[in-house]
Write a protein that holds these residues in place. Structure first.
Motif, mmCIF file in Angstrom:
data_model
loop_
_atom_site.group_PDB
_atom_site.id
_atom_site.type_symbol
_atom_site.label_atom_id
_atom_site.label_comp_id
_atom_site.label_asym_id
_atom_site.label_seq_id
_atom_site.Cartn_x
_atom_site.Cartn_y
_atom_site.Cartn_z
ATOM 1 N N HIS A 131 0.861 -1.182 0.000
ATOM 2 C CA HIS A 131 0.000 0.000 0.000
ATOM 3 C C HIS A 131 0.899 1.234 0.000
ATOM 4 O O HIS A 131 1.909 1.275 0.710
ATOM 5 N N VAL A 132 0.537 2.211 -0.796
ATOM 6 C CA VAL A 132 1.331 3.437 -0.906
ATOM 7 C C VAL A 132 0.476 4.624 -0.463
ATOM 8 O O VAL A 132 -0.663 4.775 -0.905
ATOM 9 N N ILE A 133 1.045 5.453 0.429
ATOM 10 C CA ILE A 133 0.328 6.630 0.938
ATOM 11 C C ILE A 133 1.177 7.871 0.669
ATOM 12 O O ILE A 133 2.360 7.926 1.048
ATOM 13 N N ASP A 134 0.577 8.852 0.017
ATOM 14 C CA ASP A 134 1.271 10.099 -0.301
ATOM 15 C C ASP A 134 0.656 11.229 0.515
ATOM 16 O O ASP A 134 -0.568 11.384 0.555
ATOM 17 N N VAL A 135 1.494 12.006 1.192
ATOM 18 C CA VAL A 135 1.022 13.118 2.027
ATOM 19 C C VAL A 135 1.149 14.421 1.245
ATOM 20 O O VAL A 135 2.207 14.715 0.678
ATOM 21 N N ASN A 136 0.071 15.194 1.190
ATOM 22 C CA ASN A 136 0.067 16.482 0.480
ATOM 23 C C ASN A 136 -0.408 17.588 1.409
ATOM 24 O O ASN A 136 -1.385 17.400 2.162
ATOM 25 N N SER A 137 0.233 18.742 1.323
ATOM 26 C CA SER A 137 -0.135 19.850 2.208
ATOM 27 C C SER A 137 -1.351 20.612 1.697
ATOM 28 O O SER A 137 -2.017 21.309 2.457
ATOM 29 N N GLY A 138 -1.699 20.488 0.386
ATOM 30 C CA GLY A 138 -2.832 21.223 -0.164
ATOM 31 C C GLY A 138 -2.628 22.711 0.011
ATOM 32 O O GLY A 138 -1.534 23.233 -0.208
ATOM 33 N N ASN A 139 -3.674 23.415 0.449
ATOM 34 C CA ASN A 139 -3.534 24.865 0.659
ATOM 35 C C ASN A 139 -2.894 25.213 1.996
ATOM 36 O O ASN A 139 -2.826 26.359 2.381
ATOM 37 N N ARG A 140 -2.414 24.200 2.719
ATOM 38 C CA ARG A 140 -1.685 24.456 3.968
ATOM 39 C C ARG A 140 -0.351 25.148 3.699
ATOM 40 O O ARG A 140 0.254 25.715 4.591
ATOM 41 N N SER A 141 0.145 25.056 2.445
ATOM 42 C CA SER A 141 1.453 25.649 2.117
ATOM 43 C C SER A 141 1.459 27.156 2.345
ATOM 44 O O SER A 141 2.502 27.763 2.472
ATOM 45 N N LYS A 142 0.281 27.770 2.411
ATOM 46 C CA LYS A 142 0.195 29.211 2.631
ATOM 47 C C LYS A 142 0.022 29.562 4.113
ATOM 48 O O LYS A 142 -0.103 30.709 4.481
ATOM 49 N N ALA A 143 0.008 28.544 4.948
ATOM 50 C CA ALA A 143 -0.317 28.781 6.356
ATOM 51 C C ALA A 143 0.822 29.395 7.139
ATOM 52 O O ALA A 143 0.622 30.042 8.149
#
Length: 540
Positions: A320-332
């Motif tokens: 199983h492969v899980i990828d973590v993404n920050s989404g619009n958190r990059s602007k936080a």
């Protein structure tokens, strides 16, 4: 922390949801007619020997032959096979294992061809359920699992759970079990046995010994292949693995299952018998406890967890492969490093929950957001171990690699739970064109008329999507109220969050579903509805 168990019993399937502070953390689904489940014991026949794999393929009645590796024969295979052979040759009496003399252990590095032959009859236990295209995995090390003890025939070893911390308690339990166990039976003392009296443990040990005697007796008169032992109740066996006396309540929507669970709780924790509660409302039990909504949001390829961040989960045959993404958190935050750490820590919380929720096993590879500071990578590793500590499945976590990947191995004994959250259109059946939603209420009324006037069914419940339910019941003189007056009022319409927008289902007063959702019916109803609408326009 408030822990609750919600049990949804349907005609074909049982679902058990575990919530902590009303948040879904574990979901188990099991068919009520499932075969080849972990713990089942079969009388089986060796079909083919595979020296290259040092294993054998065994016929247990499944479509694919089951797999039995040499290492799963167990060190006491010689004693085991002598006993099985004796039992099957003389079916008039059950041999007494405690009076046997155990033979020496087999060679750990031996070959399967030294011990097994084609067409040999064995008593085997399912160690892993069929997964994907593979058949079940077997073992001849038979075990019988109780709440406090695990009984192991052909062994003299006593093991105590490592989760029992105090040396005094371990010693007490070991001496206690040694005094009550018969010869040639090993015992594993489970964590739940901590603090229990000898009478409770002795009672359970006698129950497990009777299971062994009954299984041998059944094998003596069974055809090959056939099932010779399974749990008395699959629901109770599922409950046994997740039950904790700390549960605040157990809600169940079926009278028979309620009785089974009540008896089980009375047996193992009589002081907590009042936590089992029968749910008798017409509203679906998972809707009432907000489980359906959490299932819809927690399963699927993409799972959002906080402030726009999300993880993507992909499944393959091997891992199983899980990828973590920050989404619009990059602007936080202006600090990219601290922002990455914050997202990764929250992702670790959600990943630990998802592993339990989906019962994902095997190899899991997690691609976290890159972090440059070694102390941040160490903090993430420590946090992941901490949030995985409550996971009952055996697991191992490796530190982040130089590529920012974390590898996790987790015990897998059954297929990962895959809940499809995308809804198949009940109106077009995947063709891409739906009937006019404005005419859906005409379809529902025709179905009600058909049920009441033609089938003479009364006291039934029609479940619809919550949006449709709200539309039918809006206003003082609603459509629902007019239909009740016109058709006699011997039915109910209620919302069900698990249904798609233009979907409905009908349950009779005996909780059985009446199948009415046929494509041709929908097309016919729509044609009739269009004709009615046209006639009304002409009249106007």
């Amino acid at each position: 922390m408030k822990s609750e168990l919600i049990v949804d019993v349907q005609p074909t399937e049982v679902s058990i949801a575990l919530t902590e502070d009303s948040r879904l953390v574990s979901l188990q689904k099991e068919s009520r007619n499932i075969s080849y489940a972990v713990g089942d014991i079969y009388l089986a026949k060796v079909k083919k020997l595979m020296p290259g794999l040092n294993a054998a393929f065994v016929d247990v009645g499944y479509e694919k032959d089951a797999f039995l590796h040499y290492l799963d024969l167990g060190s006491q295979f010689s004693s085991y096979f002598q006993f099985v052979k004796q039992a099957l040759e003389d079916t008039k009496k059950v041999p007494v294992l405690s009076k046997m003399k155990l033979l020496p252990d087999i060679n750990k590095h031996g070959s399967v061809t030294d011990l097994l032959e084609k067409d040999m009859t064995l008593m085997v236990q399912i160690a892993k359920e069929p997964i994907s295209s593979k058949g079940p995995r077997l073992t001849t090390e038979i075990t019988f699992t109780g709440r406090f003890l695990v009984l192991i025939p052909f062994s003299d070893k006593i093991s105590v759970s490592q989760k029992i911390k105090t040396t005094e308690e371990k010693l007490r339990l070991r001496q206690l079990v040694e005094s009550i166990r018969p010869k040639n039976f090993g015992v594993i003392v489970r964590t739940s046995a901590e603090g229990k009296r000898v009478a409770e443990l002795n009672h359970e040990l006698k129950t497990l010994l009777k299971c062994w005697d009954d299984t041998v007796q059944k094998a003596q008169h069974a055809d090959v292949p056939s099932l010779i032992f399974e749990e008395e109740s699959r629901i109770v066996s599922m409950l046994r693995d997740v039950f904790s006396p700390s549960f605040e309540s157990i809600h169940v929507n079926d009278v028979e299952t309620f009785s089974q669970i009540s008896k089980y709780v009375d047996l193992i924790a009589p002081e907590r018998h009042d936590i089992v509660k029968l749910y008798a409302k017409d509203e679906p039990i998972f809707d009432h406890f907000s489980i359906t909504k959490q299932i819809k949001s927690s399963f699927g390829k993409t799972v959002s967890f906080k402030s726009g961040a999300y993880i993507i989960i992909e499944h393959t045959e091997a891992l199983h492969v899980i990828d973590v993404n920050s989404g619009n958190r990059s602007k936080a935050s202006n600090d990219q490093e601290s922002n990455a750490l914050e997202v990764n820590l929250r992702a670790a919380d959600e990943i630990a929950r998802q592993l339990r929720l989906r019962d994902m096993g095997g190899i899991i590879v997690v691609d976290f957001i890159d972090m440059n500071k070694s102390e941040h990578r160490q903090a993430l590793y420590d946090h992941m171990k901490e949030v995985m500590a409550n996971d009952r499945a055996r697991h191992n976590i490796l530190p982040l690699s130089k590529f920012g990947l974390m590898q996790i191995t987790r015990q897998r004994v059954r297929p990962a739970l895959d809940v499809v959250t995308a809804e198949k259109c009940p109106s077009c059946y995947g063709k891409g064109e739906v009937q006019p939603s404005l005419l859906f209420t005409d379809v529902l009324k025709e179905k009600l008329e058909y049920l009441i006037n033609d089938l003479k069914v009364t006291g039934f419940i029609m479940y619809v999507h919550p949006f449709v339910d709200a539309y039918l019941k809006k206003g003082l003189i609603s459509l629902y109220r007019r239909w009740k007056i016109e058709l006699g009022g011997k039915f109910q319409i209620l919302p069900d969050q698990s249904l798609a927008y233009l979907q409905y289902k009908v349950i009779d007063n005996k909780k059985n579903e009446i199948d009415l959702a046929e494509e041709k019916d929908l097309e016919t109803s729509s044609t009739k509805s269009k004709s009615k609408a046209k006639n009304r326009n002409n009249e106007e």
